[in-house]
Design a protein around this motif. Structure first.
Motif, PDB file in Angstrom:
ATOM      1  N   ARG A  94     -13.267  -4.242   4.929  1.00  0.00           N
ATOM      2  CA  ARG A  94     -12.061  -3.714   5.538  1.00  0.00           C
ATOM      3  C   ARG A  94     -10.835  -4.182   4.755  1.00  0.00           C
ATOM      4  O   ARG A  94      -9.905  -3.446   4.542  1.00  0.00           O
ATOM      5  CB  ARG A  94     -11.982  -4.161   7.002  1.00  0.00           C
ATOM      6  N   SER A  95     -10.879  -5.413   4.284  1.00  0.00           N
ATOM      7  CA  SER A  95      -9.773  -5.960   3.523  1.00  0.00           C
ATOM      8  C   SER A  95      -9.606  -5.231   2.194  1.00  0.00           C
ATOM      9  O   SER A  95      -8.501  -4.920   1.788  1.00  0.00           O
ATOM     10  CB  SER A  95      -9.988  -7.458   3.298  1.00  0.00           C
ATOM     11  N   ARG A  96     -10.719  -4.961   1.498  1.00  0.00           N
ATOM     12  CA  ARG A  96     -10.644  -4.221   0.230  1.00  0.00           C
ATOM     13  C   ARG A  96     -10.062  -2.841   0.454  1.00  0.00           C
ATOM     14  O   ARG A  96      -9.241  -2.370  -0.316  1.00  0.00           O
ATOM     15  CB  ARG A  96     -12.029  -4.104  -0.384  1.00  0.00           C
ATOM     16  N   SER A  97     -10.505  -2.194   1.503  1.00  0.00           N
ATOM     17  CA  SER A  97     -10.016  -0.858   1.813  1.00  0.00           C
ATOM     18  C   SER A  97      -8.521  -0.891   2.104  1.00  0.00           C
ATOM     19  O   SER A  97      -7.768  -0.049   1.628  1.00  0.00           O
ATOM     20  CB  SER A  97     -10.772  -0.295   3.014  1.00  0.00           C
ATOM     21  N   ALA A  98      -8.089  -1.877   2.873  1.00  0.00           N
ATOM     22  CA  ALA A  98      -6.668  -2.001   3.195  1.00  0.00           C
ATOM     23  C   ALA A  98      -5.870  -2.296   1.933  1.00  0.00           C
ATOM     24  O   ALA A  98      -4.770  -1.755   1.739  1.00  0.00           O
ATOM     25  CB  ALA A  98      -6.454  -3.101   4.230  1.00  0.00           C
ATOM     26  N   THR A  99      -6.405  -3.126   1.047  1.00  0.00           N
ATOM     27  CA  THR A  99      -5.719  -3.451  -0.201  1.00  0.00           C
ATOM     28  C   THR A  99      -5.585  -2.211  -1.070  1.00  0.00           C
ATOM     29  O   THR A  99      -4.536  -1.964  -1.659  1.00  0.00           O
ATOM     30  CB  THR A  99      -6.486  -4.551  -0.963  1.00  0.00           C
ATOM     31  N   ARG A 100      -6.658  -1.425  -1.140  1.00  0.00           N
ATOM     32  CA  ARG A 100      -6.632  -0.196  -1.933  1.00  0.00           C
ATOM     33  C   ARG A 100      -5.579   0.767  -1.383  1.00  0.00           C
ATOM     34  O   ARG A 100      -4.792   1.336  -2.142  1.00  0.00           O
ATOM     35  CB  ARG A 100      -8.022   0.459  -1.907  1.00  0.00           C
ATOM     36  N   THR A 101      -5.523   0.917  -0.082  1.00  0.00           N
ATOM     37  CA  THR A 101      -4.550   1.810   0.543  1.00  0.00           C
ATOM     38  C   THR A 101      -3.137   1.307   0.301  1.00  0.00           C
ATOM     39  O   THR A 101      -2.246   2.084  -0.043  1.00  0.00           O
ATOM     40  CB  THR A 101      -4.823   1.912   2.056  1.00  0.00           C
ATOM     41  N   ALA A 102      -2.913   0.009   0.474  1.00  0.00           N
ATOM     42  CA  ALA A 102      -1.585  -0.565   0.251  1.00  0.00           C
ATOM     43  C   ALA A 102      -1.158  -0.364  -1.198  1.00  0.00           C
ATOM     44  O   ALA A 102       0.002  -0.037  -1.471  1.00  0.00           O
ATOM     45  CB  ALA A 102      -1.589  -2.046   0.613  1.00  0.00           C
ATOM     46  N   ARG A 103      -2.095  -0.542  -2.122  1.00  0.00           N
ATOM     47  CA  ARG A 103      -1.769  -0.354  -3.546  1.00  0.00           C
ATOM     48  C   ARG A 103      -1.353   1.090  -3.820  1.00  0.00           C
ATOM     49  O   ARG A 103      -0.393   1.343  -4.541  1.00  0.00           O
ATOM     50  CB  ARG A 103      -2.963  -0.746  -4.406  1.00  0.00           C
ATOM     51  N   GLN A 104      -2.071   2.050  -3.243  1.00  0.00           N
ATOM     52  CA  GLN A 104      -1.725   3.460  -3.429  1.00  0.00           C
ATOM     53  C   GLN A 104      -0.336   3.758  -2.877  1.00  0.00           C
ATOM     54  O   GLN A 104       0.442   4.475  -3.500  1.00  0.00           O
ATOM     55  CB  GLN A 104      -2.765   4.351  -2.760  1.00  0.00           C
ATOM     56  N   ILE A 105      -0.025   3.195  -1.730  1.00  0.00           N
ATOM     57  CA  ILE A 105       1.292   3.403  -1.122  1.00  0.00           C
ATOM     58  C   ILE A 105       2.379   2.821  -2.020  1.00  0.00           C
ATOM     59  O   ILE A 105       3.405   3.460  -2.277  1.00  0.00           O
ATOM     60  CB  ILE A 105       1.351   2.784   0.291  1.00  0.00           C
ATOM     61  N   LEU A 106       2.154   1.606  -2.527  1.00  0.00           N
ATOM     62  CA  LEU A 106       3.146   0.969  -3.398  1.00  0.00           C
ATOM     63  C   LEU A 106       3.341   1.750  -4.697  1.00  0.00           C
ATOM     64  O   LEU A 106       4.470   1.891  -5.178  1.00  0.00           O
ATOM     65  CB  LEU A 106       2.739  -0.470  -3.694  1.00  0.00           C
ATOM     66  N   LEU A 107       2.267   2.281  -5.275  1.00  0.00           N
ATOM     67  CA  LEU A 107       2.394   3.076  -6.490  1.00  0.00           C
ATOM     68  C   LEU A 107       3.176   4.361  -6.235  1.00  0.00           C
ATOM     69  O   LEU A 107       3.981   4.786  -7.067  1.00  0.00           O
ATOM     70  CB  LEU A 107       1.016   3.394  -7.069  1.00  0.00           C
ATOM     71  N   THR A 108       2.975   4.965  -5.072  1.00  0.00           N
ATOM     72  CA  THR A 108       3.729   6.162  -4.708  1.00  0.00           C
ATOM     73  C   THR A 108       5.209   5.835  -4.545  1.00  0.00           C
ATOM     74  O   THR A 108       6.079   6.564  -5.025  1.00  0.00           O
ATOM     75  CB  THR A 108       3.183   6.763  -3.396  1.00  0.00           C
ATOM     76  N   ILE A 109       5.495   4.722  -3.886  1.00  0.00           N
ATOM     77  CA  ILE A 109       6.892   4.301  -3.710  1.00  0.00           C
ATOM     78  C   ILE A 109       7.534   4.036  -5.068  1.00  0.00           C
ATOM     79  O   ILE A 109       8.670   4.452  -5.327  1.00  0.00           O
ATOM     80  CB  ILE A 109       6.978   3.052  -2.806  1.00  0.00           C
ATOM     81  N   LYS A 110       6.816   3.360  -5.958  1.00  0.00           N
ATOM     82  CA  LYS A 110       7.337   3.062  -7.290  1.00  0.00           C
ATOM     83  C   LYS A 110       7.664   4.353  -8.036  1.00  0.00           C
ATOM     84  O   LYS A 110       8.725   4.480  -8.650  1.00  0.00           O
ATOM     85  CB  LYS A 110       6.323   2.228  -8.072  1.00  0.00           C
ATOM     86  N   SER A 111       6.749   5.305  -7.977  1.00  0.00           N
ATOM     87  CA  SER A 111       6.964   6.584  -8.638  1.00  0.00           C
ATOM     88  C   SER A 111       8.189   7.293  -8.061  1.00  0.00           C
ATOM     89  O   SER A 111       9.022   7.840  -8.798  1.00  0.00           O
ATOM     90  CB  SER A 111       5.725   7.456  -8.482  1.00  0.00           C
ATOM     91  N   ASP A 112       8.309   7.276  -6.731  1.00  0.00           N
ATOM     92  CA  ASP A 112       9.465   7.901  -6.077  1.00  0.00           C
ATOM     93  C   ASP A 112      10.770   7.219  -6.480  1.00  0.00           C
ATOM     94  O   ASP A 112      11.792   7.882  -6.679  1.00  0.00           O
ATOM     95  CB  ASP A 112       9.309   7.869  -4.556  1.00  0.00           C
ATOM     96  N   LEU A 113      10.740   5.911  -6.633  1.00  0.00           N
ATOM     97  CA  LEU A 113      11.939   5.184  -7.053  1.00  0.00           C
ATOM     98  C   LEU A 113      12.335   5.553  -8.480  1.00  0.00           C
ATOM     99  O   LEU A 113      13.523   5.694  -8.795  1.00  0.00           O
ATOM    100  CB  LEU A 113      11.720   3.675  -6.921  1.00  0.00           C
ATOM    101  N   TYR A 114      11.347   5.706  -9.374  1.00  0.00           N
ATOM    102  CA  TYR A 114      11.649   6.142 -10.738  1.00  0.00           C
ATOM    103  C   TYR A 114      12.297   7.525 -10.736  1.00  0.00           C
ATOM    104  O   TYR A 114      13.256   7.776 -11.468  1.00  0.00           O
ATOM    105  CB  TYR A 114      10.394   6.144 -11.611  1.00  0.00           C
ATOM    106  N   GLU A 115      11.762   8.417  -9.921  1.00  0.00           N
ATOM    107  CA  GLU A 115      12.338   9.759  -9.827  1.00  0.00           C
ATOM    108  C   GLU A 115      13.763   9.711  -9.285  1.00  0.00           C
ATOM    109  O   GLU A 115      14.648  10.410  -9.784  1.00  0.00           O
ATOM    110  CB  GLU A 115      11.457  10.655  -8.933  1.00  0.00           C
ATOM    111  N   LEU A 116      13.984   8.896  -8.289  1.00  0.00           N
ATOM    112  CA  LEU A 116      15.320   8.746  -7.727  1.00  0.00           C
ATOM    113  C   LEU A 116      16.282   8.191  -8.777  1.00  0.00           C
ATOM    114  O   LEU A 116      17.425   8.639  -8.910  1.00  0.00           O
ATOM    115  CB  LEU A 116      15.284   7.828  -6.507  1.00  0.00           C
ATOM    116  N   ARG A 117      15.811   7.220  -9.545  1.00  0.00           N
ATOM    117  CA  ARG A 117      16.630   6.641 -10.613  1.00  0.00           C
ATOM    118  C   ARG A 117      17.011   7.697 -11.645  1.00  0.00           C
ATOM    119  O   ARG A 117      18.158   7.753 -12.109  1.00  0.00           O
ATOM    120  CB  ARG A 117      15.866   5.503 -11.269  1.00  0.00           C
TER     121      ARG A 117
END
Length: 117
Positions: A75-98
């Protein structure tokens, strides 16, 4: 039915991964017979036999072959994988905003500094 208060059941659900009642559309928990048996076993271990939470987990693993540690890790690995995907999406969105704010070169036009390259 089991003599265990609702807030105690919620805590046990967080401590014992095998105790996972299904929820209906309204979010109410529906305890199946296997869940009730689990509650009764956990209650007896904690209240009658005076086990600690950790001791009860260990006893469940020894007696019933329940692999509590491995299910927590999965469950922890799955949660980590999901959190990582969310953070990568946020990072990408921030680059686009920049890019939208400062142009394609990414040079700042104001005194505001961005914390990311």
């Amino acid at each position: 039915m089991t003599g265990v208060k609702q807030h105690v059941l919620r805590y046990w659900e967080s401590e014992f991964p095998t105790l996972r009642p299904k929820k209906n559309r309204a979010g109410n928990r529906n305890y199946q017979p296997k869940d009730i048996k689990s509650v009764l076993v956990i209650r007896d271990l904690l209240y009658k036999e005076k086990f600690t939470i950790g001791g009860a987990r260990k006893k469940l693993q020894e007696t019933y072959g329940i692999r509590i540690r491995s299910s927590i890790r999965c469950r922890s690995r799955s949660a980590t994988r999901t959190a990582r995907q969310i953070l990568l999406t946020i990072k990408s969105d921030l680059y686009e905003l920049r890019k939208m704010l400062f142009g394609s070169e990414g040079k700042e036009r104001t005194a505001i500094r961005t914390p990311f390259p």
